[in-house]
Scaffold this motif. Structure first.
Motif, PDB file in Angstrom:
ATOM      1  N   LYS A 132     -28.259  66.699  46.977  1.00 20.95           N
ATOM      2  CA  LYS A 132     -29.707  66.458  46.968  1.00 20.95           C
ATOM      3  C   LYS A 132     -30.007  64.959  46.963  1.00 20.95           C
ATOM      4  N   PHE A 133     -29.229  64.188  46.219  1.00 14.98           N
ATOM      5  CA  PHE A 133     -29.432  62.743  46.159  1.00 14.98           C
ATOM      6  C   PHE A 133     -29.191  62.104  47.521  1.00 14.98           C
ATOM      7  N   VAL A 134     -28.132  62.495  48.194  1.00 24.16           N
ATOM      8  CA  VAL A 134     -27.820  61.933  49.510  1.00 24.16           C
ATOM      9  C   VAL A 134     -28.922  62.277  50.504  1.00 24.16           C
ATOM     10  N   SER A 135     -29.378  63.511  50.468  1.00 21.77           N
ATOM     11  CA  SER A 135     -30.456  63.919  51.364  1.00 21.77           C
ATOM     12  C   SER A 135     -31.729  63.119  51.099  1.00 21.77           C
ATOM     13  N   LEU A 136     -32.068  62.927  49.839  1.00 22.59           N
ATOM     14  CA  LEU A 136     -33.258  62.153  49.481  1.00 22.59           C
ATOM     15  C   LEU A 136     -33.103  60.692  49.885  1.00 22.59           C
ATOM     16  N   ALA A 137     -31.929  60.120  49.653  1.00 21.39           N
ATOM     17  CA  ALA A 137     -31.690  58.722  50.002  1.00 21.39           C
ATOM     18  C   ALA A 137     -31.820  58.503  51.504  1.00 21.39           C
ATOM     19  N   ILE A 138     -31.302  59.413  52.294  1.00 16.98           N
ATOM     20  CA  ILE A 138     -31.400  59.267  53.746  1.00 16.98           C
ATOM     21  C   ILE A 138     -32.849  59.429  54.203  1.00 16.98           C
ATOM     22  N   ALA A 139     -33.570  60.373  53.609  1.00 19.34           N
ATOM     23  CA  ALA A 139     -34.978  60.556  53.975  1.00 19.34           C
ATOM     24  C   ALA A 139     -35.791  59.315  53.627  1.00 19.34           C
ATOM     25  N   LEU A 140     -35.551  58.736  52.467  1.00 21.51           N
ATOM     26  CA  LEU A 140     -36.278  57.530  52.076  1.00 21.51           C
ATOM     27  C   LEU A 140     -35.936  56.359  52.987  1.00 21.51           C
ATOM     28  N   ARG A 141     -34.665  56.228  53.319  1.00 21.60           N
ATOM     29  CA  ARG A 141     -34.250  55.155  54.218  1.00 21.60           C
ATOM     30  C   ARG A 141     -34.890  55.329  55.586  1.00 21.60           C
ATOM     31  N   ALA A 142     -34.926  56.547  56.068  1.00 19.54           N
ATOM     32  CA  ALA A 142     -35.525  56.809  57.375  1.00 19.54           C
ATOM     33  C   ALA A 142     -37.008  56.461  57.361  1.00 19.54           C
TER      34      ALA A 142
END
Length: 84
Positions: free
Chosen positions: A41-51
């Protein structure tokens, strides 16, 4: 009749003993599942925020989000974690 009851009692006590012996392994497995789920979940959130922050073009942003979802799905598939 008393011998059968004694045998059943002995079998139940053996099963209980085996269950108690397995408790540390079960607890460790639960901890690994929880940590892996949290990491996914953290990785998914981090990528979404970066995008959202770094990409100006919508198509690139969508592609990065989709890559994050695919990575999260792969992590869940590897560790057999059901989707929420």
């Amino acid at each position: 009749m008393g011998a059968i009851i004694q045998q059943i009692q002995t079998s139940l006590l053996n099963l209980l003993g085996q269950a108690i012996e397995a408790m540390p392994s079960i607890a460790a497995a639960v901890v690994v599942i929880v940590l892996t789920n949290t990491a996914a979940k953290f990785v998914s959130l981090a990528i979404a925020l970066r995008a959202n922050c770094c990409c100006q073009r919508g198509s690139v942003r969508g592609g990065e989000r989709e890559s994050g979802r695919m990575g999260e799905w792969e992590i869940r598939k590897i560790f057999l974690i059901p989707d929420d």
